[in-house]
Design an enzyme around this catalytic site. Structure first.
Site, PDB file in Angstrom:
ATOM      1  N   ARG A  15      51.426  41.874  47.277  1.00  0.00           N
ATOM      2  CA  ARG A  15      52.388  40.899  47.617  1.00  0.00           C
ATOM      3  C   ARG A  15      53.358  40.858  46.878  1.00  0.00           C
ATOM      4  O   ARG A  15      53.882  41.632  46.001  1.00  0.00           O
ATOM      5  CB  ARG A  15      50.643  40.148  46.920  1.00  0.00           C
ATOM      6  CG  ARG A  15      49.718  40.410  48.122  1.00  0.00           C
ATOM      7  CD  ARG A  15      47.860  39.845  47.318  1.00  0.00           C
ATOM      8  NE  ARG A  15      48.146  39.694  46.279  1.00  0.00           N
ATOM      9  CZ  ARG A  15      46.556  40.181  45.635  1.00  0.00           C
ATOM     10  NH1 ARG A  15      45.913  39.158  45.790  1.00  0.00           N
ATOM     11  NH2 ARG A  15      46.288  41.361  44.770  1.00  0.00           N
ATOM     12  N   LYS A  75      50.202  39.643  40.008  1.00  0.00           N
ATOM     13  CA  LYS A  75      49.055  39.979  39.196  1.00  0.00           C
ATOM     14  C   LYS A  75      49.283  39.950  38.074  1.00  0.00           C
ATOM     15  O   LYS A  75      50.610  39.284  38.006  1.00  0.00           O
ATOM     16  CB  LYS A  75      48.821  41.710  39.368  1.00  0.00           C
ATOM     17  CG  LYS A  75      48.569  42.238  40.904  1.00  0.00           C
ATOM     18  CD  LYS A  75      47.680  40.878  40.932  1.00  0.00           C
ATOM     19  CE  LYS A  75      46.461  42.434  40.333  1.00  0.00           C
ATOM     20  NZ  LYS A  75      44.679  41.111  41.068  1.00  0.00           N
ATOM     21  N   TYR A  94      47.757  35.239  38.671  1.00  0.00           N
ATOM     22  CA  TYR A  94      46.249  35.971  37.579  1.00  0.00           C
ATOM     23  C   TYR A  94      46.321  36.561  36.837  1.00  0.00           C
ATOM     24  O   TYR A  94      46.814  37.251  36.393  1.00  0.00           O
ATOM     25  CB  TYR A  94      46.181  36.912  39.446  1.00  0.00           C
ATOM     26  CG  TYR A  94      44.844  35.989  40.088  1.00  0.00           C
ATOM     27  CD1 TYR A  94      44.584  35.488  40.446  1.00  0.00           C
ATOM     28  CD2 TYR A  94      45.779  36.836  41.298  1.00  0.00           C
ATOM     29  CE1 TYR A  94      43.725  34.797  41.409  1.00  0.00           C
ATOM     30  CE2 TYR A  94      45.371  36.677  42.691  1.00  0.00           C
ATOM     31  CZ  TYR A  94      44.765  34.895  42.444  1.00  0.00           C
ATOM     32  OH  TYR A  94      44.585  33.922  44.226  1.00  0.00           O
ATOM     33  N   HIS A  96      43.038  37.561  34.391  1.00  0.00           N
ATOM     34  CA  HIS A  96      41.850  37.648  33.924  1.00  0.00           C
ATOM     35  C   HIS A  96      41.475  38.391  32.938  1.00  0.00           C
ATOM     36  O   HIS A  96      41.648  40.000  32.371  1.00  0.00           O
ATOM     37  CB  HIS A  96      41.838  38.670  34.767  1.00  0.00           C
ATOM     38  CG  HIS A  96      41.654  38.581  36.771  1.00  0.00           C
ATOM     39  ND1 HIS A  96      40.170  37.770  37.218  1.00  0.00           N
ATOM     40  CD2 HIS A  96      42.782  38.862  37.566  1.00  0.00           C
ATOM     41  CE1 HIS A  96      41.024  37.692  38.388  1.00  0.00           C
ATOM     42  NE2 HIS A  96      42.226  38.180  38.358  1.00  0.00           N
ATOM     43  N   GLU A 118      43.381  32.076  37.941  1.00  0.00           N
ATOM     44  CA  GLU A 118      42.051  31.864  38.699  1.00  0.00           C
ATOM     45  C   GLU A 118      40.732  30.455  37.057  1.00  0.00           C
ATOM     46  O   GLU A 118      39.916  30.666  38.353  1.00  0.00           O
ATOM     47  CB  GLU A 118      40.797  33.495  38.609  1.00  0.00           C
ATOM     48  CG  GLU A 118      41.246  33.506  36.855  1.00  0.00           C
ATOM     49  CD  GLU A 118      42.439  34.139  35.997  1.00  0.00           C
ATOM     50  OE1 GLU A 118      43.756  34.174  37.306  1.00  0.00           O
ATOM     51  OE2 GLU A 118      42.683  35.128  35.239  1.00  0.00           O
ATOM     52  N   SER A 134      39.853  35.065  47.476  1.00  0.00           N
ATOM     53  CA  SER A 134      38.304  35.637  47.286  1.00  0.00           C
ATOM     54  C   SER A 134      37.784  35.653  48.480  1.00  0.00           C
ATOM     55  O   SER A 134      37.469  35.755  49.116  1.00  0.00           O
ATOM     56  CB  SER A 134      37.682  34.886  46.748  1.00  0.00           C
ATOM     57  OG  SER A 134      37.535  34.809  45.199  1.00  0.00           O
ATOM     58  N   ALA A 268      33.676  41.891  41.562  1.00  0.00           N
ATOM     59  CA  ALA A 268      33.791  40.962  40.771  1.00  0.00           C
ATOM     60  C   ALA A 268      34.854  41.698  39.320  1.00  0.00           C
ATOM     61  O   ALA A 268      34.461  41.827  38.471  1.00  0.00           O
ATOM     62  CB  ALA A 268      32.658  40.808  40.667  1.00  0.00           C
ATOM     63  N   ASP A 270      37.717  42.842  39.130  1.00  0.00           N
ATOM     64  CA  ASP A 270      38.770  42.068  37.477  1.00  0.00           C
ATOM     65  C   ASP A 270      37.886  41.266  37.094  1.00  0.00           C
ATOM     66  O   ASP A 270      38.941  41.418  35.753  1.00  0.00           O
ATOM     67  CB  ASP A 270      39.242  41.198  38.975  1.00  0.00           C
ATOM     68  CG  ASP A 270      39.066  40.287  39.575  1.00  0.00           C
ATOM     69  OD1 ASP A 270      37.957  40.180  39.138  1.00  0.00           O
ATOM     70  OD2 ASP A 270      39.448  38.993  40.599  1.00  0.00           O
TER      71      ASP A 270
HETATM   72  N1  LIG Z   1      38.360  42.916  43.155  1.00  0.00           N
HETATM   73  C1  LIG Z   1      40.051  41.839  44.152  1.00  0.00           C
HETATM   74  O1  LIG Z   1      40.855  42.307  44.375  1.00  0.00           O
HETATM   75  C2  LIG Z   1      39.100  39.937  43.766  1.00  0.00           C
HETATM   76  C3  LIG Z   1      38.431  40.456  42.548  1.00  0.00           C
HETATM   77  N2  LIG Z   1      37.613  38.669  42.857  1.00  0.00           N
HETATM   78  C4  LIG Z   1      36.648  38.396  42.040  1.00  0.00           C
HETATM   79  O2  LIG Z   1      35.595  38.092  42.937  1.00  0.00           O
HETATM   80  C5  LIG Z   1      34.759  37.036  42.263  1.00  0.00           C
HETATM   81  C6  LIG Z   1      33.744  35.934  42.541  1.00  0.00           C
HETATM   82  O3  LIG Z   1      34.921  35.185  43.226  1.00  0.00           O
HETATM   83  P1  LIG Z   1      34.605  34.153  43.904  1.00  0.00           P
HETATM   84  O4  LIG Z   1      33.471  33.942  44.820  1.00  0.00           O
HETATM   85  O5  LIG Z   1      35.746  32.994  44.396  1.00  0.00           O
HETATM   86  O6  LIG Z   1      33.682  33.163  42.460  1.00  0.00           O
HETATM   87  P2  LIG Z   1      32.428  31.274  43.113  1.00  0.00           P
HETATM   88  O7  LIG Z   1      32.880  30.912  41.280  1.00  0.00           O
HETATM   89  O8  LIG Z   1      33.197  30.798  44.326  1.00  0.00           O
HETATM   90  O9  LIG Z   1      31.603  32.150  43.337  1.00  0.00           O
HETATM   91  C7  LIG Z   1      30.707  33.377  42.461  1.00  0.00           C
HETATM   92  C8  LIG Z   1      29.319  32.604  42.687  1.00  0.00           C
HETATM   93  O10 LIG Z   1      28.704  33.720  41.038  1.00  0.00           O
HETATM   94  C9  LIG Z   1      27.288  32.965  41.667  1.00  0.00           C
HETATM   95  N3  LIG Z   1      26.776  33.418  39.990  1.00  0.00           N
HETATM   96  C10 LIG Z   1      26.876  33.322  39.400  1.00  0.00           C
HETATM   97  N4  LIG Z   1      26.112  34.515  37.896  1.00  0.00           N
HETATM   98  C11 LIG Z   1      25.065  35.149  38.954  1.00  0.00           C
HETATM   99  C12 LIG Z   1      23.881  36.135  39.302  1.00  0.00           C
HETATM  100  N5  LIG Z   1      23.081  36.733  38.088  1.00  0.00           N
HETATM  101  N6  LIG Z   1      23.032  36.104  39.560  1.00  0.00           N
HETATM  102  C13 LIG Z   1      23.615  35.858  41.124  1.00  0.00           C
HETATM  103  N7  LIG Z   1      24.687  34.969  41.904  1.00  0.00           N
HETATM  104  C14 LIG Z   1      25.732  34.182  40.075  1.00  0.00           C
HETATM  105  C15 LIG Z   1      27.993  31.300  40.868  1.00  0.00           C
HETATM  106  O11 LIG Z   1      26.642  30.740  41.042  1.00  0.00           O
HETATM  107  C16 LIG Z   1      28.781  31.010  42.159  1.00  0.00           C
HETATM  108  O12 LIG Z   1      28.370  30.590  43.741  1.00  0.00           O
HETATM  109  C17 LIG Z   1      35.705  37.227  40.755  1.00  0.00           C
HETATM  110  O13 LIG Z   1      35.373  37.979  39.812  1.00  0.00           O
HETATM  111  C18 LIG Z   1      36.694  37.337  41.194  1.00  0.00           C
HETATM  112  O14 LIG Z   1      37.730  37.332  40.290  1.00  0.00           O
HETATM  113  C19 LIG Z   1      38.454  37.367  43.729  1.00  0.00           C
HETATM  114  C20 LIG Z   1      39.319  37.803  44.541  1.00  0.00           C
HETATM  115  C21 LIG Z   1      39.850  39.415  44.857  1.00  0.00           C
HETATM  116  C1  LIG Z   2      42.255  37.558  42.306  1.00  0.00           C
HETATM  117  C2  LIG Z   2      43.074  38.476  42.121  1.00  0.00           C
HETATM  118  O1  LIG Z   2      42.693  39.624  41.079  1.00  0.00           O
HETATM  119  C3  LIG Z   2      43.892  39.166  43.283  1.00  0.00           C
HETATM  120  O2  LIG Z   2      44.335  38.999  44.191  1.00  0.00           O
HETATM  121  O3  LIG Z   2      44.268  40.659  42.766  1.00  0.00           O
HETATM  122 MG   LIG Z   3      42.465  41.154  41.219  1.00  0.00          MG
END
Ligand SMILES: NC(=O)C1=CN([C@@H]2O[C@H](COP(=O)(O)OP(=O)(O)OC[C@H]3O[C@@H](n4cnc5c(N)ncnc54)[C@H](O)[C@@H]3O)[C@@H](O)[C@H]2O)C=CC1
Ligand SMILES: CC(=O)C(=O)O
Ligand SMILES: [Mg+2]
Length: 371
Positions: A15, A75, A94, A96, A118, A134, A268, A270
Site C-alpha cells: 500500500r 504502516k 497507523y 498500534h 486507528e 477493517s 486483532a 495488530d
Molecule cells: N490484521 C490486520 O491487517 C487488520 C487488523 N485490524 C484489527 O481488527 C480489530 C477489529 O477492528 P474493528 O472491527 O474495526 O473494530 P470495531 O470497534 O468495529 O469492532 C470491535 C468489536 O469487538 C467487540 N468486543 C470487544 N470486546 C469483546 C469481547 N470480549 N468479546 C466479543 N466482542 C468484543 C466490540 O463490542 C466491537 O463490536 C482491531 O484490532 C483492528 O486494529 C483491522 C484492519 C486490518
Molecule cells: C489497520 C492496519 O493496521 C492495517 O491496515 O494494516
Molecule cells: Mg495492522
C-alpha cells in the site's frame, strides 16, 4: 506545508499513504507533495501519475523525511524510519502502540507529533480511518481462513460451503464490529455456518435485525466462547477495545479442546491478538501450528490487496490530511475532537490513555498539549 509520502518498507506491504488523487487535492490546496520514487508502484500508481498530479518525485526515504513537515504513511514506522523522524514533524499513519513498547519509546524520543489513524473517531462512535482497512481485512479473513483449512496447508480439510450431503464449515467470529460483520457476511456467502459473538447488546441487536437470516449471533462470555470454539472449524478474532491491547479470549489450554487442524485467523493481531497463542506473521510466511491448530496472524492483511486498500484508505484519510495540512496539527486538533483522539504522541509525551495503561507510561491529556 510540505507533505512527504515514503515507500512502505514493512514486509510484503504494497500500500501507499497517498494516491495521485490525494496528491492532486493537496497541491490544489497550495501544499507541496513529495513522493518517494516507486512508492505507489505496488498499488498500481507509477511515478508519472504523481507528477501529473503536481507532486515531486524524490529518490530516497531519507530525503522525504528530511524535507517534509508532515509524513503520511500506511504502516507504523519501522525502526529505520523512526530514526529519521524529528521534533516538530507530524507523522500521520497507523501506529498500534499498545502492544509495541519499542516503537512507543522511539516515537517519544523522536520529539515528533504522531497521530494514529486507528484512534481517530467519528460522531457515531466509529473509527473512520480504521474502518476501511477493517472492511478489507474482514472480507479477506474467511478467504485466508479457507486456504488455511486446506489439507496441504496443515488444515482440517474442510470446505467452507460443504457439498450436497456434507455439511458446511462452522465459523465462529469473535467481535461483531466492522471486521467481524464483513467476515461473517463473506463466510456466510461462502456457505459456512456462521456465529458472531459480541459483548455489546446494541451491536447484537443490529446484527440480528440486518443479518438475522445470514448468520447467528450470541453474547460473548468466556463460557459461550469456549463452547463454540470447541465446535469450530474456523475462529476469526475480530475484537477491539480502541487503542488498548486486545483481550485474550482463547487460551492455549483451549486448543486441546478444538478439532485438530481447525484454523484460527487473528485479525486483532495488530493490537496484540485475542488468542493466547497468537504471534504476528507476515504475508511471506503467514501460518504456523500450535498444538495441532493452524494460526494465521498477519498484521497487515489489507496489504495483500494493495490497490483496493490504498484507494479505500486514501478516501478516508484525505479530509483529515487536508485539514492537518491547511491548519497545522494544533489548530486542526483543537477544532476537531475526533482528530484530537488520534493524537498518541507529542514532543516526547504520550497523549493516549489506553496506550499508557497498556505500557505503564504516564500520559499527558491531549487537551493540554493543544493549548
Ligand atoms: N490484521 C490486520 O491487517 C487488520 C487488523 N485490524 C484489527 O481488527 C480489530 C477489529 O477492528 P474493528 O472491527 O474495526 O473494530 P470495531 O470497534 O468495529 O469492532 C470491535 C468489536 O469487538 C467487540 N468486543 C470487544 N470486546 C469483546 C469481547 N470480549 N468479546 C466479543 N466482542 C468484543 C466490540 O463490542 C466491537 O463490536 C482491531 O484490532 C483492528 O486494529 C483491522 C484492519 C486490518
Ligand atoms: C489497520 C492496519 O493496521 C492495517 O491496515 O494494516
Ligand atoms: Mg495492522
Amino acid at each position: 506545508m510540505k507533505i512527504g509520502c515514503p515507500k512502505e518498507i514493512k514486509s510484503q506491504e504494497f500500500r501507499v499513504g497517498m494516491t495521485p488523487n490525494a496528491a492532486r487535492e493537496a497541491v490544489a490546496h497550495g501544499h507541496e507533495v513529495l513522493i518517494e520514487t516507486q512508492a505507489g508502484a505496488g498499488s498500481g500508481f507509477d511515478d508519472a501519475a504523481y507528477v501529473d498530479a503536481g507532486a515531486e518525485i524524490v529518490q530516497t526515504a531519507e530525503e522525504v523525511f528530511a524535507r517534509a513537515d508532515m509524513i503520511v504513511k500506511v504502516k507504523e514506522p519501522q525502526a529505520g524510519e523512526r530514526k529519521m523522524l524529528r521534533e516538530g514533524q507530524v507523522l500521520f499513519t497507523y501506529l498500534h502502540l499498545a502492544p509495541d513498547p519499542e516503537q512507543t519509546h522511539d516515537l517519544l524520543a523522536s520529539g515528533a507529533t504522531c497521530i494514529a489513524y486507528e484512534t481517530v473517531t467519528d460522531d457515531r462512535g466509529g473509527l473512520p480511518l480504521l474502518a476501511p482497512m477493517s472492511e478489507v481485512a474482514g472480507r479477506l479473513a474467511p478467504q485466508v481462513g479457507a486456504w488455511t483449512l486446506q489439507k496441504a496447508n496443515g488444515g482440517r480439510g474442510v470446505l467452507m460451503g460443504g457439498v450436497p450431503g456434507v455439511g458446511p464449515a462452522r465459523v465462529i467470529v469473535i467481535g461483531g464490529g466492522v471486521v467481524g460483520t464483513h467476515a461473517a457476511r463473506i463466510a456466510a456467502g461462502m456457505g459456512a455456518d456462521v456465529t458472531v459473538l459480541d459483548r455489546s447488546l446494541p451491536r447484537l441487536r443490529y446484527l440480528d435485525d440486518v443479518f438475522g437470516g445470514q448468520f447467528k449471533n450470541q453474547y460473548s462470555t468466556a463460557g459461550a466462547t469456549a463452547e463454540l470454539v470447541a465446535q469450530a472449524d474456523m475462529v476469526i478474532g475480530a475484537v477491539l477495545i480502541p487503542g488498548a491491547a486486545a483481550p485474550k479470549l482463547v487460551s492455549r489450554a483451549q486448543l486441546s479442546e478444538m478439532k485438530p487442524g481447525a484454523a484460527l485467523v487473528d485479525v486483532a493481531i495488530d493490537q496484540g491478538g485475542c488468542f493466547e497463542t497468537s504471534k504476528p506473521t507476515t504475508h511471506a510466511d503467514p501460518i504456523y501450528e500450535v498444538d495441532g491448530i493452524m494460526h494465521y496472524c498477519v498484521a497487515n492483511m489489507p496489504g495483500a490487496v494493495a490497490r483496493t486498500s490504498t484507494i479505500a484508505l486514501g478516501n478516508a484519510t484525505l479530509p483529515f490530511l487536508l485539514n492537518l495540512a491547511d491548519k497545522g496539527w494544533k489548530q486542526a486538533c483543537a477544532e476537531d475532537p475526533h482528530l484530537l483522539n488520534g493524537l498518541n504522541v507529542h514532543a516526547g509525551q504520550l497523549t493516549y490513555y489506553a496506550v499508557g495503561r497498556a505500557l505503564g507510561i504516564d500520559v499527558v491529556s491531549p487537551s493540554l498539549v493543544i493549548k
